[in-house]
Design a protein around this motif. Structure first.
Motif, PDB file in Angstrom:
ATOM      1  N   GLY A   1       2.206   4.655   1.012  1.00  0.00           N
ATOM      2  CA  GLY A   1       2.135   5.378   2.274  1.00  0.00           C
ATOM      3  C   GLY A   1       1.750   6.833   2.154  1.00  0.00           C
ATOM      4  O   GLY A   1       1.284   7.429   3.125  1.00  0.00           O
ATOM      5  N   ARG A   2       1.945   7.411   0.999  1.00  0.00           N
ATOM      6  CA  ARG A   2       1.720   8.843   0.861  1.00  0.00           C
ATOM      7  C   ARG A   2       0.976   9.153  -0.407  1.00  0.00           C
ATOM      8  O   ARG A   2       1.181   8.498  -1.424  1.00  0.00           O
ATOM      9  N   VAL A   3       0.153  10.182  -0.379  1.00  0.00           N
ATOM     10  CA  VAL A   3      -0.481  10.667  -1.596  1.00  0.00           C
ATOM     11  C   VAL A   3       0.260  11.930  -2.020  1.00  0.00           C
ATOM     12  O   VAL A   3       0.257  12.922  -1.304  1.00  0.00           O
ATOM     13  N   GLU A   4       0.935  11.862  -3.149  1.00  0.00           N
ATOM     14  CA  GLU A   4       1.676  13.025  -3.645  1.00  0.00           C
ATOM     15  C   GLU A   4       1.103  13.424  -4.998  1.00  0.00           C
ATOM     16  O   GLU A   4       0.724  12.573  -5.793  1.00  0.00           O
ATOM     17  N   THR A   5       1.056  14.707  -5.250  1.00  0.00           N
ATOM     18  CA  THR A   5       0.461  15.173  -6.494  1.00  0.00           C
ATOM     19  C   THR A   5       1.518  15.739  -7.446  1.00  0.00           C
ATOM     20  O   THR A   5       2.573  16.191  -7.021  1.00  0.00           O
TER      21      THR A   5
ATOM     22  N   ARG B   1       9.411   5.815  -8.702  1.00  0.00           N
ATOM     23  CA  ARG B   1       8.524   6.977  -8.646  1.00  0.00           C
ATOM     24  C   ARG B   1       8.078   7.262 -10.067  1.00  0.00           C
ATOM     25  O   ARG B   1       8.899   7.531 -10.943  1.00  0.00           O
TER      26      ARG B   1
ATOM     27  N   PRO C   1       0.849  -1.185   0.000  1.00  0.00           N
ATOM     28  CA  PRO C   1       0.000   0.000   0.000  1.00  0.00           C
ATOM     29  C   PRO C   1       0.885   1.236   0.000  1.00  0.00           C
ATOM     30  O   PRO C   1       1.928   1.253   0.651  1.00  0.00           O
TER      31      PRO C   1
ATOM     32  N   VAL D   1       1.539  10.801  -7.893  1.00  0.00           N
ATOM     33  CA  VAL D   1       2.815  10.106  -8.040  1.00  0.00           C
ATOM     34  C   VAL D   1       2.681   8.709  -7.431  1.00  0.00           C
ATOM     35  O   VAL D   1       2.213   8.560  -6.307  1.00  0.00           O
TER      36      VAL D   1
ATOM     37  N   PRO E   1       8.313   0.794  -3.222  1.00  0.00           N
ATOM     38  CA  PRO E   1       9.594   0.180  -2.874  1.00  0.00           C
ATOM     39  C   PRO E   1       9.686  -1.231  -3.451  1.00  0.00           C
ATOM     40  O   PRO E   1       8.736  -2.000  -3.348  1.00  0.00           O
TER      41      PRO E   1
ATOM     42  N   ASP F   1       4.534   5.699  -5.876  1.00  0.00           N
ATOM     43  CA  ASP F   1       5.813   5.525  -5.187  1.00  0.00           C
ATOM     44  C   ASP F   1       5.838   4.101  -4.649  1.00  0.00           C
ATOM     45  O   ASP F   1       4.977   3.707  -3.874  1.00  0.00           O
TER      46      ASP F   1
ATOM     47  N   GLU G   1      10.647  16.780 -10.746  1.00  0.00           N
ATOM     48  CA  GLU G   1      11.471  15.574 -10.885  1.00  0.00           C
ATOM     49  C   GLU G   1      11.175  14.765 -12.137  1.00  0.00           C
ATOM     50  O   GLU G   1      11.930  13.860 -12.461  1.00  0.00           O
TER      51      GLU G   1
END
Ligand SMILES: [Cu+2]
Lengths: 263, 187
Positions: B49-53, B107, B47, B133, B137, B135, B64
């Motif tokens: 861990g973060r919601v990045e836009t 990413r 899952p 984005v 691992p 992300d 990036e």
């Protein structure tokens, strides 16, 4: 039937079931919002509150780390499918005047035999993007670059609108019975090549992809080769280089002659 | 009509059955929560861990995901960050090179519509959603080549959209990374 109220703390069933549900909910919340996020080292969380926010899905803009800058100019056009799709008569009128200086190479009606691209009926967004890329040197051409350098943003929009307004004229090599090469219709999925038609208009149109029908075969071939070798790099995020690199010289040849023969 | 004794007997049976079902339900709920927690920690599922836009229209302008920043980057902490984008109808970079047995973070994002991000032979399988984005691992066990097809129908040229992932030896990757800041295997 007892007259004891069902939803009351004095009802042991009610008390126990609600109690257990609350305990499970609280434990799950602690596990899901705090413990699990903190157990993931790669998240680099700043603390409990950060863990809760990130697990709850609060969006944030991606961190701006130092990016490697290109050693060449890339296109700075923000392409959308709505771009320059509204017909504006004033713009077309201004564009007609401005386009007189383009006629030497691109023809008075936007069509010429000089192996320079035919612009009549071209999508306005495409003409505008290429002009802008010439102006910013994302695309370089000895003849075009100086012309574009002298144009304002509005000039480029007007010229683009004017050429989009002109009717497409079939080339002298029109041959609608010429069979479409496989790469145009189905692409070459095994080599990471989607069909040309999925972006260039025969099947579907992707914003920024030119209409290729009636273009000079010499011109199409030269551009595909330039994309493949990396000599031309103004396609946003390599969208055309990725494809041209995979094409064989035969395919490039077939495609160039096929599109030249199309209306 | 039931007598008083019959009634209290029935009530006792009902209470016992009720209690057993409640206990069973609680055990099942507890087990499910525990399972989710276990696979969350051991990352059998991954899952995010973060919601990045990230704005899909301006990916190529700054940030990036500009063209020259895409590819694999060796980080100071010994991990590798791979940045990529999906667009109609290709991935950039078209060929991704990564080391085996090293922590890797993918990413990626989309420049237009929803694309799929799947690496054959691994449990990497997610989506690239415009505006966000992805992300992820990842760790590759051994060197080898994998194909990376777009597994989410993204338009009429979808079948032609796939990339390559080349997993190479750790030492070989370090050598490459020493010479160049962003690595790809596009020829
Ligand atoms: Cu796709």
């Amino acid at each position: 039937m007892s007259d004891q109220p069902l939803f009351s703390v004095r009802n042991p069933w009610f008390r126990t079931s609600v109690g257990i549900t609350v305990v499970i909910a609280v434990l799950s919340a602690i596990a899901g919002l705090i413990w699990l996020p903190l157990a993931q080292p790669n998240l680099k969380l700043a603390g409990v509150w950060d863990a809760i926010c990130s697990a709850a899905g609060v969006p944030r803009a991606a961190l701006q780390e130092a990016a490697v800058k290109p050693d060449f100019k890339t296109s700075n056009v923000v392409m959308t499918s709505e771009m320059l799709t509204k017909v504006n008569q004033v713009s077309i009128g201004r564009g007609a005047t401005l386009a007189q200086r383009c006629a030497i190479c691109h023809g008075p009606q936007g069509v010429s035999d000089a192996h320079s691209p035919n612009l009549a009926g071209q999508f306005a967004a495409v003409t505008y993007k290429e002009l802008n890329d010439f102006k910013t040197s994302a695309r370089v051409n000895v003849v075009m670059s100086p012309f574009a350098a002298a144009m304002s943003d509005q000039d480029m929009k007007d010229v683009a609108a004017y050429y989009a307004y002109l009717p497409r004229v079939p080339s002298n090599n029109l041959d609608t019975r010429r069979p479409a090469p496989a790469v145009v219709v189905t692409g070459a999925p095994m080599r990471n090549i989607p069909p040309c038609g999925s972006c260039h208009g025969d099947i579907d149109n992707k914003a920024g992809s030119p209409w290729l029908g009636g273009q000079s075969a010499v011109y199409i071939k030269a551009q595909l080769e330039a994309f493949a070798s990396g000599a031309r790099r103004n396609d946003i995020s390599q969208q055309m280089r990725n494809i041209a690199r995979q094409m064989t010289p035969e395919e490039i040849d077939q495609v160039a002659h096929y599109y030249e023969a199309q209306p | 009509m039931a007598s008083e004794t019959d009634h209290s007997l029935g009530e006792a049976v009902a209470a016992r059955v009720e209690r057993r079902w409640a206990t069973l339900s609680i055990i099942i709920v507890g087990l499910l929560v525990g399972m989710a927690a276990y696979i969350g920690i051991h990352q059998a599922t991954m899952p995010q861990g973060r919601v990045e836009t990230a704005d899909p229209k301006t990916l190529h302008l700054s940030g990036e995901f500009i063209e020259s920043n895409l590819g694999s980057e060796m980080q100071a902490d010994g991990s590798v960050t791979v940045r990529a984008i999906g667009q109609q109808y290709s991935f950039t970079p078209q060929c991704i090179v990564v080391p085996a047995e090293m922590p890797i973070t993918f990413r990626a994002t989309s420049a237009d519509v929803v694309h799929g991000f799947l690496i054959e032979g691994t449990n990497v399988n997610t989506m690239l959603v415009p505006g966000y984005v992805t992300d992820l691992p990842v760790r590759f066990k051994a060197a080898g080549d994998h194909v990376m097809p777009c597994q989410e129908f993204c338009g009429i040229g979808h079948q032609g959209m796939w990339g390559k992932v080349k997993v190479i030896d750790k030492a070989a990757f370090r050598d490459l990374a020493a010479a160049k800041r962003r690595l790809t295997c596009v020829d």
